[in-house]
Design a protein around this motif. Structure first.
Motif, PDB file in Angstrom:
ATOM      1  N   SER A  21       0.474  -1.850   0.260  1.00 39.49           N
ATOM      2  CA  SER A  21      -0.140  -0.419   0.251  1.00 39.49           C
ATOM      3  C   SER A  21       0.825   1.277  -0.158  1.00 39.49           C
ATOM      4  CB  SER A  21      -1.088   0.272   0.988  1.00 39.49           C
ATOM      5  OG  SER A  21      -2.347  -0.993   1.064  1.00 39.49           O
ATOM      6  N   CYS A  22       0.731   2.132  -0.623  1.00 40.48           N
ATOM      7  CA  CYS A  22       1.050   3.459  -0.766  1.00 40.48           C
ATOM      8  C   CYS A  22      -0.015   4.917  -0.128  1.00 40.48           C
ATOM      9  CB  CYS A  22       1.811   3.384  -1.832  1.00 40.48           C
ATOM     10  SG  CYS A  22       2.507   5.366  -2.217  1.00 40.48           S
ATOM     11  N   VAL A  23       0.399   5.529   0.354  1.00 43.12           N
ATOM     12  CA  VAL A  23      -0.552   6.896   0.534  1.00 43.12           C
ATOM     13  C   VAL A  23       0.306   8.204   0.084  1.00 43.12           C
ATOM     14  CG1 VAL A  23       0.296   6.900   2.728  1.00 43.12           C
ATOM     15  CG2 VAL A  23      -1.692   7.885   2.368  1.00 43.12           C
ATOM     16  N   ALA A  24      -0.430   9.433   0.097  1.00 45.33           N
ATOM     17  CA  ALA A  24       0.128  10.259  -1.255  1.00 45.33           C
ATOM     18  C   ALA A  24      -0.448  11.497  -0.100  1.00 45.33           C
ATOM     19  CB  ALA A  24      -0.222  10.560  -2.379  1.00 45.33           C
ATOM     20  N   MET A  34      -0.688   7.012 -10.609  1.00 45.24           N
ATOM     21  CA  MET A  34       0.044   6.227  -9.956  1.00 45.24           C
ATOM     22  C   MET A  34       0.276   4.887  -9.972  1.00 45.24           C
ATOM     23  SD  MET A  34      -1.953   7.567  -5.935  1.00 45.24           S
ATOM     24  CE  MET A  34      -0.890   6.970  -5.135  1.00 45.24           C
ATOM     25  N   GLY A  35       1.345   4.417  -9.144  1.00 47.43           N
ATOM     26  CA  GLY A  35       2.115   3.080  -9.750  1.00 47.43           C
ATOM     27  C   GLY A  35       3.329   2.399  -8.887  1.00 47.43           C
ATOM     28  N   TRP A  36       3.213   1.481  -9.516  1.00 42.04           N
ATOM     29  CA  TRP A  36       4.507   0.773  -8.404  1.00 42.04           C
ATOM     30  C   TRP A  36       5.915   0.456  -9.894  1.00 42.04           C
ATOM     31  CZ3 TRP A  36       4.434   0.290  -3.426  1.00 42.04           C
ATOM     32  CH2 TRP A  36       3.814   0.121  -2.809  1.00 42.04           C
ATOM     33  N   TYR A  37       7.253   0.739  -9.018  1.00 44.29           N
ATOM     34  CA  TYR A  37       8.389   0.180  -9.742  1.00 44.29           C
ATOM     35  C   TYR A  37       9.205  -0.597  -8.667  1.00 44.29           C
ATOM     36  CZ  TYR A  37       7.338   3.545 -13.500  1.00 44.29           C
ATOM     37  OH  TYR A  37       7.046   4.625 -13.951  1.00 44.29           O
ATOM     38  N   ARG A  38       9.690  -1.433  -9.424  1.00 45.77           N
ATOM     39  CA  ARG A  38      10.305  -2.709  -8.571  1.00 45.77           C
ATOM     40  C   ARG A  38      12.360  -2.335  -8.984  1.00 45.77           C
ATOM     41  NH1 ARG A  38       8.192  -8.096 -10.068  1.00 45.77           N
ATOM     42  NH2 ARG A  38       8.990  -8.676 -11.617  1.00 45.77           N
ATOM     43  N   VAL A  50       0.607   0.694 -13.180  1.00 43.84           N
ATOM     44  CA  VAL A  50       0.491   1.556 -13.637  1.00 43.84           C
ATOM     45  C   VAL A  50      -1.172   2.046 -13.435  1.00 43.84           C
ATOM     46  CG1 VAL A  50       1.325   1.999 -15.475  1.00 43.84           C
ATOM     47  CG2 VAL A  50       1.162   3.908 -13.604  1.00 43.84           C
ATOM     48  N   ILE A  51      -1.712   2.536 -12.994  1.00 47.01           N
ATOM     49  CA  ILE A  51      -3.179   3.101 -12.919  1.00 47.01           C
ATOM     50  C   ILE A  51      -3.095   4.566 -13.033  1.00 47.01           C
ATOM     51  CG2 ILE A  51      -3.790   3.849 -10.607  1.00 47.01           C
ATOM     52  CD1 ILE A  51      -6.296   2.064 -11.071  1.00 47.01           C
ATOM     53  N   THR A  52      -3.800   4.866 -14.383  1.00 45.33           N
ATOM     54  CA  THR A  52      -4.013   5.695 -15.412  1.00 45.33           C
ATOM     55  C   THR A  52      -5.580   6.697 -15.250  1.00 45.33           C
ATOM     56  OG1 THR A  52      -3.834   5.894 -17.339  1.00 45.33           O
ATOM     57  CG2 THR A  52      -2.119   5.847 -16.721  1.00 45.33           C
ATOM     58  N   ALA A  53      -5.992   7.480 -15.796  1.00 48.14           N
ATOM     59  CA  ALA A  53      -7.353   7.608 -15.793  1.00 48.14           C
ATOM     60  C   ALA A  53      -7.478   6.539 -17.443  1.00 48.14           C
ATOM     61  CB  ALA A  53      -7.452   8.647 -16.902  1.00 48.14           C
ATOM     62  N   GLY A  54      -6.961   6.416 -17.617  1.00 45.41           N
ATOM     63  CA  GLY A  54      -7.070   5.679 -19.206  1.00 45.41           C
ATOM     64  C   GLY A  54      -6.872   3.841 -18.919  1.00 45.41           C
ATOM     65  N   LYS A  72      -9.252   7.271  -4.896  1.00 47.70           N
ATOM     66  CA  LYS A  72      -8.828   8.418  -5.472  1.00 47.70           C
ATOM     67  C   LYS A  72      -9.245   9.260  -3.951  1.00 47.70           C
ATOM     68  CE  LYS A  72      -9.468   8.518 -10.338  1.00 47.70           C
ATOM     69  NZ  LYS A  72      -9.929   8.837 -11.425  1.00 47.70           N
ATOM     70  N   ALA A  73     -10.383   8.667  -3.512  1.00 52.66           N
ATOM     71  CA  ALA A  73     -10.191   9.771  -2.025  1.00 52.66           C
ATOM     72  C   ALA A  73      -9.292  10.349  -1.196  1.00 52.66           C
ATOM     73  CB  ALA A  73     -12.103   9.262  -1.635  1.00 52.66           C
ATOM     74  N   LYS A  74      -8.762   8.753  -1.289  1.00 60.75           N
ATOM     75  CA  LYS A  74      -7.827   9.067   0.083  1.00 60.75           C
ATOM     76  C   LYS A  74      -6.439   8.713  -0.595  1.00 60.75           C
ATOM     77  CE  LYS A  74     -10.550   5.872   2.565  1.00 60.75           C
ATOM     78  NZ  LYS A  74     -10.606   4.205   3.332  1.00 60.75           N
ATOM     79  N   ASN A  75      -5.853   9.119  -1.913  1.00 61.76           N
ATOM     80  CA  ASN A  75      -4.896   8.774  -2.726  1.00 61.76           C
ATOM     81  C   ASN A  75      -3.794   7.370  -2.258  1.00 61.76           C
ATOM     82  OD1 ASN A  75      -5.517  12.009  -3.948  1.00 61.76           O
ATOM     83  ND2 ASN A  75      -4.487  12.799  -1.759  1.00 61.76           N
ATOM     84  N   THR A  76      -4.599   7.034  -2.130  1.00 68.53           N
ATOM     85  CA  THR A  76      -3.838   5.729  -1.579  1.00 68.53           C
ATOM     86  C   THR A  76      -3.319   4.985  -3.251  1.00 68.53           C
ATOM     87  OG1 THR A  76      -6.019   4.368  -0.742  1.00 68.53           O
ATOM     88  CG2 THR A  76      -4.228   5.945   0.810  1.00 68.53           C
ATOM     89  N   VAL A  77      -2.734   3.893  -3.947  1.00 63.78           N
ATOM     90  CA  VAL A  77      -2.576   2.752  -4.339  1.00 63.78           C
ATOM     91  C   VAL A  77      -2.213   1.405  -3.853  1.00 63.78           C
ATOM     92  CG1 VAL A  77      -0.614   3.618  -4.897  1.00 63.78           C
ATOM     93  CG2 VAL A  77      -1.399   2.433  -6.842  1.00 63.78           C
TER      94      VAL A  77
END
Length: 120
Positions: A21-24, A34-38, A50-54, A72-77
């Protein structure tokens, strides 16, 4: 200031699952993606999901095993990782492409990283 804070890493055996989990937080006007890299030892940082509007995009190596979602409401991914393999061992970084004000172009922000270790 903007902060991205990850949680949920750890050590598991092959075939098991983990959820990252990640919170901005901070002064955020809008988030484009928002997305994840490694990054594994000795390797370059790579996109995981990655998750975008598309929609959602995944690295070929994790398709069918990992699922990214966003609140989106919590700015989390979050990144649900199933059927983990030793090759998934890496430091996982949260990434957000966001704007702090309506007058500034979006920039990339990174979390501090969380270790995921998968043993065989």
């Amino acid at each position: 200031q903007v902060q991205l804070v990850e949680s949920g890493g750890g050590a598991v055996q092959a075939g098991e699952s983990l959820r990252l989990s990640c919170v901005a937080s901070g002064s955020i006007f809008s988030i484009n993606s928002m997305g994840w890299y490694r990054q594994a030892p000795g390797k370059q940082r790579e996109l995981v999901a990655v998750i975008t509007a598309g929609g959602r995009n995944y690295a070929d190596s994790v398709k069918g095993r990992f699922t990214i979602s966003r609140d989106k409401a919590k700015n989390t991914v979050t990144l649900q990782m199933n059927s983990l393999k030793p090759d998934d061992t890496a430091v996982y970084y949260c990434n957000a492409d966001l704007s702090m004000t309506p007058w500034v172009n979006p920039s990339a922000y990174w979390g501090q990283g969380t270790q995921v270790t998968v043993s065989s």
